[in-house]
Scaffold this motif. Structure first.
Motif, mmCIF file in Angstrom:
data_model
loop_
_atom_site.group_PDB
_atom_site.id
_atom_site.type_symbol
_atom_site.label_atom_id
_atom_site.label_comp_id
_atom_site.label_asym_id
_atom_site.label_seq_id
_atom_site.Cartn_x
_atom_site.Cartn_y
_atom_site.Cartn_z
ATOM 1 N N LEU A 88 0.843 -1.190 0.000
ATOM 2 C CA LEU A 88 0.000 0.000 0.000
ATOM 3 C C LEU A 88 0.880 1.242 0.000
ATOM 4 O O LEU A 88 1.684 1.437 0.907
ATOM 5 N N ALA A 89 0.723 2.073 -1.026
ATOM 6 C CA ALA A 89 1.331 3.398 -1.033
ATOM 7 C C ALA A 89 0.295 4.362 -0.489
ATOM 8 O O ALA A 89 -0.769 4.558 -1.087
ATOM 9 N N MET A 90 0.584 4.950 0.660
ATOM 10 C CA MET A 90 -0.415 5.739 1.381
ATOM 11 C C MET A 90 -0.563 7.149 0.820
ATOM 12 O O MET A 90 0.394 7.748 0.323
ATOM 13 N N GLN A 91 -1.764 7.668 0.927
ATOM 14 C CA GLN A 91 -2.018 9.045 0.501
ATOM 15 C C GLN A 91 -1.277 10.023 1.404
ATOM 16 O O GLN A 91 -0.731 11.024 0.933
ATOM 17 N N TYR A 92 -1.237 9.712 2.702
ATOM 18 C CA TYR A 92 -0.549 10.567 3.665
ATOM 19 C C TYR A 92 0.472 9.722 4.432
ATOM 20 O O TYR A 92 0.188 9.236 5.537
ATOM 21 N N PRO A 93 1.661 9.509 3.863
ATOM 22 C CA PRO A 93 2.669 8.674 4.535
ATOM 23 C C PRO A 93 3.050 9.257 5.898
ATOM 24 O O PRO A 93 3.197 10.478 6.049
ATOM 25 N N PHE A 148 9.867 15.724 5.045
ATOM 26 C CA PHE A 148 9.870 15.488 3.606
ATOM 27 C C PHE A 148 8.827 16.394 2.949
ATOM 28 O O PHE A 148 7.762 16.654 3.523
ATOM 29 N N SER A 149 9.100 16.821 1.735
ATOM 30 C CA SER A 149 8.075 17.491 0.935
ATOM 31 C C SER A 149 7.070 16.454 0.455
ATOM 32 O O SER A 149 7.313 15.237 0.563
ATOM 33 N N GLY A 150 5.955 16.924 -0.090
ATOM 34 C CA GLY A 150 4.966 15.979 -0.617
ATOM 35 C C GLY A 150 5.548 15.095 -1.705
ATOM 36 O O GLY A 150 5.314 13.884 -1.733
ATOM 37 N N GLY A 151 6.347 15.690 -2.588
ATOM 38 C CA GLY A 151 6.965 14.917 -3.650
ATOM 39 C C GLY A 151 7.965 13.899 -3.132
ATOM 40 O O GLY A 151 8.042 12.778 -3.638
ATOM 41 N N GLU A 152 8.724 14.268 -2.111
ATOM 42 C CA GLU A 152 9.693 13.337 -1.526
ATOM 43 C C GLU A 152 8.998 12.152 -0.871
ATOM 44 O O GLU A 152 9.452 11.007 -0.977
ATOM 45 N N LYS A 153 7.895 12.414 -0.203
ATOM 46 C CA LYS A 153 7.150 11.318 0.432
ATOM 47 C C LYS A 153 6.637 10.329 -0.617
ATOM 48 O O LYS A 153 6.727 9.109 -0.421
ATOM 49 N N LYS A 154 6.106 10.843 -1.715
ATOM 50 C CA LYS A 154 5.554 9.959 -2.728
ATOM 51 C C LYS A 154 6.657 9.205 -3.470
ATOM 52 O O LYS A 154 6.497 8.032 -3.813
ATOM 53 N N ARG A 155 7.794 9.842 -3.695
ATOM 54 C CA ARG A 155 8.919 9.125 -4.308
ATOM 55 C C ARG A 155 9.409 8.016 -3.387
ATOM 56 O O ARG A 155 9.767 6.933 -3.847
ATOM 57 N N HIS A 156 9.410 8.294 -2.081
ATOM 58 C CA HIS A 156 9.822 7.273 -1.125
ATOM 59 C C HIS A 156 8.869 6.083 -1.139
ATOM 60 O O HIS A 156 9.293 4.930 -1.008
#
Length: 252
Positions: A88-93, A148-156
């Motif tokens: 699961l890739a979370m919307q709000y990690p 983390f920025s939003g983009g960094e969280k999603k890349r992670h």
């Protein structure tokens, strides 16, 4: 070839007024190598579906099954679901201060496979995956999602997916909070893993923007906790042009 089957899934959530039904009989099948886009208005049950599959304790499964290659994952603990091949890739990690990305990833990989990866090979794999996602190597020494920025969280999230190599990935609004450049990089990551491994993808989104980069094989419209319509990629274009009004009116 693996198969993820959702059969007659009913899910509720506890509120101050008692249990509130969210999912009302969802049927959906995803095979290896397929990309399924789940679209619908706010409050339609898309994220509830994602978190119910993953095993979030907030949600109560009232009826139905979620079968991964014939095994009911609803009878598994969260870690057992991950080892079975779900991601699961979370919307709000969530942030995990004090745990570095490097340690987190290697610990997760060890838990999934049952043995620690060979260090030299692992370091190379992490470096290659981070490079493909255009992540600074120093990122590995930062605390998980902390500042983390939003983009960094999603890349992670996509980095985890690539390194853990699941059978099926549920991506819960992975496009939210991303600028155009980050959206492109994240989408390229999903496409790369999908193409290289035959990953099955459930892509949950409000908008068609991400579908310009990740082409779905099937599109499912979620309204009031049910699949109101399904079709091919052309259905997403129709939704972009017409919105969800006709489905909302039909359920009143």
């Amino acid at each position: 070839m693996s198969t993820l089957e959702i059969k007659n899934l009913h899910v509720s959530v506890e509120t101050n007024d008692g249990p509130k039904p969210i999912l009302r009989g969802v049927d959906l099948t995803i095979n290896s190598g397929e990309i399924h886009a789940i679209m619908g208005p706010n409050g339609s049950g898309k994220s509830t579906l994602a978190y119910s599959i993953a095993g979030h304790p907030k949600y109560t499964v009232v009826d139905g099954e979620v079968l991964l290659d014939g095994e009911n994952v609803l009878e598994m603990s969260v870690d057992e679901r991950a080892r079975a091949g779900l991601f699961l890739a979370m919307q709000y990690p969530v942030e995990v201060p004090g745990v570095t990305v490097s340690n987190f990833l290697r610990t997760a990989k060890t838990a999934i496979t049952g043995e620690a990866p060979a260090l030299r090979q692992w370091v190379g794999d992490v470096k290659d995956a981070m490079g493909a996602l255009r992540m600074d190597p120093e990122f590995a020494q930062r605390d998980v999602n902390h500042n983390f920025s939003g983009g960094e969280k999603k890349r992670h999230e996509i980095l985890q997916m690539e390194l853990l190599a699941p059978k099926f990935a549920v991506l819960d609004e992975t496009d939210s909070g991303l600028d155009v450049d980050a959206l492109r990089v994240v989408s390229e990551g999903v496409n790369r893993v999908h193409g290289n491994t035959g990953l099955g993808v459930m892509l949950i989104t409000h908008y068609t923007r991400i579908l310009q980069y990740i082409k779905p094989d099937h599109v499912h419209v979620f309204v009031e906790g049910r699949v109101a319509e399904q079709g091919g990629a052309e259905l997403a274009d129709q939704l972009e042009a017409e919105g969800y009004d006709k489905y909302l009116t039909a359920t009143v």
